[in-house]
Design an enzyme around this catalytic site. Sequence first.
Site, mmCIF file in Angstrom:
data_model
loop_
_atom_site.group_PDB
_atom_site.id
_atom_site.type_symbol
_atom_site.label_atom_id
_atom_site.label_comp_id
_atom_site.label_asym_id
_atom_site.label_seq_id
_atom_site.Cartn_x
_atom_site.Cartn_y
_atom_site.Cartn_z
ATOM 1 N N GLY A 37 29.147 20.601 2.137
ATOM 2 C CA GLY A 37 29.443 20.856 0.740
ATOM 3 C C GLY A 37 29.310 22.309 0.335
ATOM 4 C CG ASN A 66 31.488 14.281 5.134
ATOM 5 O OD1 ASN A 66 31.829 14.320 6.301
ATOM 6 N ND2 ASN A 66 30.275 13.889 4.771
ATOM 7 N NE ARG A 69 28.321 16.334 0.121
ATOM 8 C CZ ARG A 69 28.473 15.215 0.818
ATOM 9 N NH1 ARG A 69 29.296 14.287 0.360
ATOM 10 N NH2 ARG A 69 27.824 15.008 1.947
ATOM 11 C CG ASP A 126 21.834 18.722 2.058
ATOM 12 O OD1 ASP A 126 20.911 18.960 1.270
ATOM 13 O OD2 ASP A 126 22.326 17.585 2.206
ATOM 14 C CB CYS A 181 23.237 15.329 -0.305
ATOM 15 S SG CYS A 181 23.287 16.982 -1.027
#
Length: 321
Positions: A37, A66, A69, A126, A181
């Site tokens: 992202g 996925n 984003r 992330d 996330c």
Amino acid sequence: MDRGHAMNRYARQEAVLGADAQARLRAARVLVVGAGGLGAPVLPYLAGAGVGLIRLADPDRVEATNLHRQTLFRMDDIGTPKALAAAAALRALNPDCRVEPMETMLDPANAATLAQGVDLVLDCADSFAVAYILSDLCRDMGLPLIHAAVTGTEGYAGGFCGGAPSLRAVFPDLPQQMGSCARDGVLGPVVGVLGAVQAQMAVAQLAGLPSPLGRLISYDGAAHRFGGFAFTGAPEPTRAPRFVAPSQLTPQDLIIDLRGADEAPLFPRARRCADVTTLHPAAGQRVALCCRSGMRAFTAAETLAATWPGEIALVALGDPT
């Protein structure tokens, strides 16, 4: 690259930055960790700006979940390694930008190799563990680190290391709850906003504009509000257990698996322990605290360090396979 072609491609950017800054971008080499992202806006903005080389590390493949984003990818990319799909998109965008796709997960064993020869590192992974691995690495190597994190409708981006305080100096302790996330979800446009901020910080640092290092920008997408602060005087923690890869553990280590028996099989040579205050390591022994993401290990290390002065290492084992 033909000079006339370059002047045409970068004309509006050079009008802001100047020719010398554009030349610095052309000579720049960056490591981007993560093509998800945050990487979706970061990568095309860097390639579009004329950054000379992008080394991209990501072990995952494109999935349908996925695409809301990770706008760098298309339906046809599903099942393709993200590093390869992203590299193809960047080459199509700007063939003057060299892209080195690496289908690998960054960990403490390979981080220094992946960062060899680069001028700046961007953390788009992330991952709690990757953030601290990169911060420790960049502090050691004197490299600027542009890091961002997003959960739900809010997040932040900041410039660390490279002469500024590290991530550990700004976030020495974990908050009571940390989102992800995968667990809490995330809105695509919020990720795009913070990724664009990362890209701008990287371009500014590489081009010689006023440095973003030592500054953090936050964004609350639900309240439509930006914030931020400077942290140039933040002190580095005096004791900061580092992440190590499973391959870097030794037979002499006291290996503690903090995961429950219902989460994963016991890590080799480890013992399960939910309360690290009951541990009695031998003098000179290193304690290696293991969990899935590294967050429980980080918290347990703080608890253990309050009563035991020896060396502590952290291990993020990831999901069981």
